[in-house]
Design an enzyme around this catalytic site. Structure first.
Site, PDB file in Angstrom:
ATOM      1  N   SER A  25       2.341  -0.077   8.336  1.00 31.97           N
ATOM      2  CA  SER A  25       1.152   0.690   8.609  1.00 31.97           C
ATOM      3  C   SER A  25       1.281   1.878   9.652  1.00 31.97           C
ATOM      4  O   SER A  25       1.574   1.606  10.713  1.00 31.97           O
ATOM      5  CB  SER A  25      -0.017  -0.287   9.086  1.00 31.97           C
ATOM      6  OG  SER A  25      -0.116  -1.194   8.160  1.00 31.97           O
ATOM      7  N   HIS A  56      -0.288   2.845   3.630  1.00 32.21           N
ATOM      8  CA  HIS A  56       1.106   2.492   2.985  1.00 32.21           C
ATOM      9  C   HIS A  56       1.367   3.420   1.840  1.00 32.21           C
ATOM     10  O   HIS A  56       0.597   3.279   0.873  1.00 32.21           O
ATOM     11  CB  HIS A  56       1.140   1.039   2.702  1.00 32.21           C
ATOM     12  CG  HIS A  56       1.400   0.099   3.841  1.00 32.21           C
ATOM     13  ND1 HIS A  56       2.629  -0.458   4.374  1.00 32.21           N
ATOM     14  CD2 HIS A  56       0.486  -0.239   4.465  1.00 32.21           C
ATOM     15  CE1 HIS A  56       2.136  -1.328   5.123  1.00 32.21           C
ATOM     16  NE2 HIS A  56       0.919  -1.260   5.537  1.00 32.21           N
ATOM     17  N   HIS A  78       2.613  -6.838   1.105  1.00 29.00           N
ATOM     18  CA  HIS A  78       2.371  -7.946   2.040  1.00 29.00           C
ATOM     19  C   HIS A  78       2.114  -9.250   1.025  1.00 29.00           C
ATOM     20  O   HIS A  78       1.580  -9.343   0.021  1.00 29.00           O
ATOM     21  CB  HIS A  78       1.180  -7.684   3.017  1.00 29.00           C
ATOM     22  CG  HIS A  78       1.218  -6.407   3.632  1.00 29.00           C
ATOM     23  ND1 HIS A  78       1.090  -5.356   3.252  1.00 29.00           N
ATOM     24  CD2 HIS A  78       1.612  -6.228   4.913  1.00 29.00           C
ATOM     25  CE1 HIS A  78       1.327  -4.305   4.106  1.00 29.00           C
ATOM     26  NE2 HIS A  78       1.560  -4.937   5.054  1.00 29.00           N
ATOM     27  N   TYR A  80      -0.518 -11.162   1.644  1.00 25.51           N
ATOM     28  CA  TYR A  80      -1.630 -11.318   1.696  1.00 25.51           C
ATOM     29  C   TYR A  80      -2.179 -10.613   0.419  1.00 25.51           C
ATOM     30  O   TYR A  80      -3.477 -10.806  -0.058  1.00 25.51           O
ATOM     31  CB  TYR A  80      -2.416 -10.979   2.843  1.00 25.51           C
ATOM     32  CG  TYR A  80      -2.372  -9.577   3.403  1.00 25.51           C
ATOM     33  CD1 TYR A  80      -2.928  -8.552   2.516  1.00 25.51           C
ATOM     34  CD2 TYR A  80      -1.652  -9.273   4.601  1.00 25.51           C
ATOM     35  CE1 TYR A  80      -2.844  -7.162   3.029  1.00 25.51           C
ATOM     36  CE2 TYR A  80      -1.669  -7.926   5.128  1.00 25.51           C
ATOM     37  CZ  TYR A  80      -2.048  -6.775   4.078  1.00 25.51           C
ATOM     38  OH  TYR A  80      -2.058  -5.459   4.665  1.00 25.51           O
ATOM     39  N   GLU A  81      -1.304  -9.724  -0.160  1.00 30.07           N
ATOM     40  CA  GLU A  81      -2.120  -8.953  -1.335  1.00 30.07           C
ATOM     41  C   GLU A  81      -2.272  -9.610  -2.588  1.00 30.07           C
ATOM     42  O   GLU A  81      -3.152  -9.536  -3.115  1.00 30.07           O
ATOM     43  CB  GLU A  81      -1.073  -7.663  -1.551  1.00 30.07           C
ATOM     44  CG  GLU A  81      -1.248  -6.604  -0.336  1.00 30.07           C
ATOM     45  CD  GLU A  81      -0.263  -5.361  -0.632  1.00 30.07           C
ATOM     46  OE1 GLU A  81      -0.568  -4.526  -1.464  1.00 30.07           O
ATOM     47  OE2 GLU A  81       0.518  -5.179   0.310  1.00 30.07           O
ATOM     48  N   ALA A 108       3.148  -2.726  12.407  1.00 31.19           N
ATOM     49  CA  ALA A 108       2.144  -2.927  13.297  1.00 31.19           C
ATOM     50  C   ALA A 108       1.640  -4.170  13.780  1.00 31.19           C
ATOM     51  O   ALA A 108       1.655  -4.982  12.981  1.00 31.19           O
ATOM     52  CB  ALA A 108       0.935  -2.085  12.908  1.00 31.19           C
ATOM     53  N   MET A 203       1.161  -9.556  10.334  1.00 36.12           N
ATOM     54  CA  MET A 203       1.025 -10.016   9.022  1.00 36.12           C
ATOM     55  C   MET A 203       2.109  -9.579   7.979  1.00 36.12           C
ATOM     56  O   MET A 203       1.919  -9.520   6.944  1.00 36.12           O
ATOM     57  CB  MET A 203      -0.297  -9.369   8.302  1.00 36.12           C
ATOM     58  CG  MET A 203      -1.673  -9.615   8.934  1.00 36.12           C
ATOM     59  SD  MET A 203      -2.929  -8.883   8.275  1.00 36.12           S
ATOM     60  CE  MET A 203      -4.269  -9.030   9.772  1.00 36.12           C
ATOM     61  N   SER A 204       3.202  -9.233   8.632  1.00 31.96           N
ATOM     62  CA  SER A 204       4.457  -8.840   7.618  1.00 31.96           C
ATOM     63  C   SER A 204       5.666  -9.099   8.295  1.00 31.96           C
ATOM     64  O   SER A 204       5.912  -9.899   8.986  1.00 31.96           O
ATOM     65  CB  SER A 204       4.252  -7.458   7.521  1.00 31.96           C
ATOM     66  OG  SER A 204       4.637  -6.662   8.689  1.00 31.96           O
ATOM     67  N   ASN A 227      -3.134  -2.774  19.179  1.00 33.72           N
ATOM     68  CA  ASN A 227      -4.237  -3.627  19.933  1.00 33.72           C
ATOM     69  C   ASN A 227      -3.751  -4.873  20.482  1.00 33.72           C
ATOM     70  O   ASN A 227      -2.792  -5.289  20.429  1.00 33.72           O
ATOM     71  CB  ASN A 227      -5.297  -3.997  18.718  1.00 33.72           C
ATOM     72  CG  ASN A 227      -4.572  -4.856  17.889  1.00 33.72           C
ATOM     73  OD1 ASN A 227      -3.936  -4.404  16.997  1.00 33.72           O
ATOM     74  ND2 ASN A 227      -5.118  -6.100  17.884  1.00 33.72           N
ATOM     75  N   HIS A 239      -8.781  -2.859  10.385  1.00 37.12           N
ATOM     76  CA  HIS A 239      -7.619  -2.059  10.113  1.00 37.12           C
ATOM     77  C   HIS A 239      -7.537  -0.802  10.268  1.00 37.12           C
ATOM     78  O   HIS A 239      -6.418  -0.005  10.350  1.00 37.12           O
ATOM     79  CB  HIS A 239      -7.525  -2.343   8.500  1.00 37.12           C
ATOM     80  CG  HIS A 239      -6.158  -1.617   7.897  1.00 37.12           C
ATOM     81  ND1 HIS A 239      -5.007  -1.819   8.050  1.00 37.12           N
ATOM     82  CD2 HIS A 239      -6.374  -0.781   6.733  1.00 37.12           C
ATOM     83  CE1 HIS A 239      -4.272  -1.392   7.453  1.00 37.12           C
ATOM     84  NE2 HIS A 239      -4.880  -0.792   6.664  1.00 37.12           N
TER      85      HIS A 239
END
Ligand code: HPA
Length: 266
Positions: A25, A56, A78, A80-81, A108, A203-204, A227, A239
């Site tokens: 990202s 992306h 990802h 989560y997609e 990220a 998350m990746s 963050n 996001h």
């Protein structure tokens, strides 16, 4: 994957890149630095994943970076997609088929350490798979029992360290914990992650590391910190913030990666 590899080969000409990068990202700027670039949209490559995550771009870029032939995958899919931890398997298998031996992953991430603030870069030294899933579920061969003791290649880590020193870029090191997403973590989950030994959360990347080791690729991975993690500041995460903050550390990461790639075997 033969079809995809043949299509990419026919477009990139005589190059035989051994090095590939996956950009996370907001880290697409590295793609702009590739010279003699041939760009192919994921949508045009048979079997390639379709990502709908903003930030992306979903493009394969072949060319040279620091004098080395490279393939850059700008954008990833990802877990989560679609709930598919193996979503990147076709793309990584294609790289393997093309002769890629070294995979550099970027992402990220949220930091668990106040002294690793947004804008920092962290080289991942190890990971915790907290997702409950694995990209090798369903793989029928014994090759599925992949050893991950040395998942993050010592030689590549040394090369990144050297590149950071040469470019005067601070490089943190730490453990990355994979949460499924797409919701961010709760403050309680972050306190748990701290106790369990994580330094950053995201998350990746972890499924790609597992798949890459399954395929026998050498892997290194770096996070840009966008963050402090949930509950560490008074603010809610978003996001939007990830996308806005990624280029900050992204610039540092690009400097490190370019220097490191220039020092790798062609
Ligand atoms: N948590 C999970 N993934 C992330 C974060 C975070 O705080 N920041 C960027 N990606």
């Amino acid at each position: 994957m033969k079809e995809a590899a043949n299509l990419v080969l026919s477009r990139i000409g005589l190059r035989a890149p051994k090095i590939a990068l996956v950009l996370g990202s907001g880290l697409g700027s590295l793609a702009d630095e590739v010279e003699d670039a041939v760009r192919i949209a994921y949508a045009d490559i048979p079997g390639f994943p379709k990502s709908a995550v903003t930030g992306h771009s979903g493009e394969l870029i072949a060319g040279t970076l620091s004098g080395r032939d490279v393939i850059v995958l700008s954008g990833r899919v990802h877990y989560y997609e679609h709930g598919d931890a193996a979503a990147m398997r076709p793309a990584l298998e294609m790289l393997h088929r093309l002769g890629v031996t070294t995979l550099l992953l970027t992402n990220a991430a949220g930091s668990l350490k106040p002294d690793m603030p947004p804008g920092s870069v962290m080289m991942i030294t190890d990971h915790i798979n907290f997702s409950g899933t694995n990209p090798l579920f369903g793989e029928p061969t014994d090759a599925r029992f992949v050893g991950l003791t040395e998942a993050y290649d010592a030689g590549l880590r040394a090369a990144l360290d050297k590149a950071a020193a040469e470019t005067g870029t601070p490089l943190h090191k730490g453990v990355y914990m994979w949460f499924s997403g797409p919701s961010f973590e709760t403050p309680a989950e972050i306190r748990m992650a701290m106790v369990l030994g994580a330094d950053a959360v995201g998350m990746s990347t972890v499924p790609e590391v597992i798949l890459a080791r399954f395929l026998g690729l050498r892997v290194a991975a770096c996070s840009v910190i966008t963050n402090l993690a949930a509950g560490m500041t008074g603010q809610e995460l978003s996001h939007q913030e990830t996308k806005e903050m990624a280029p900050l550390g992204g610039k540092r990461l690009v400097a490190i990666l370019k220097a490191a790639i220039g020092g790798l075997d062609p």
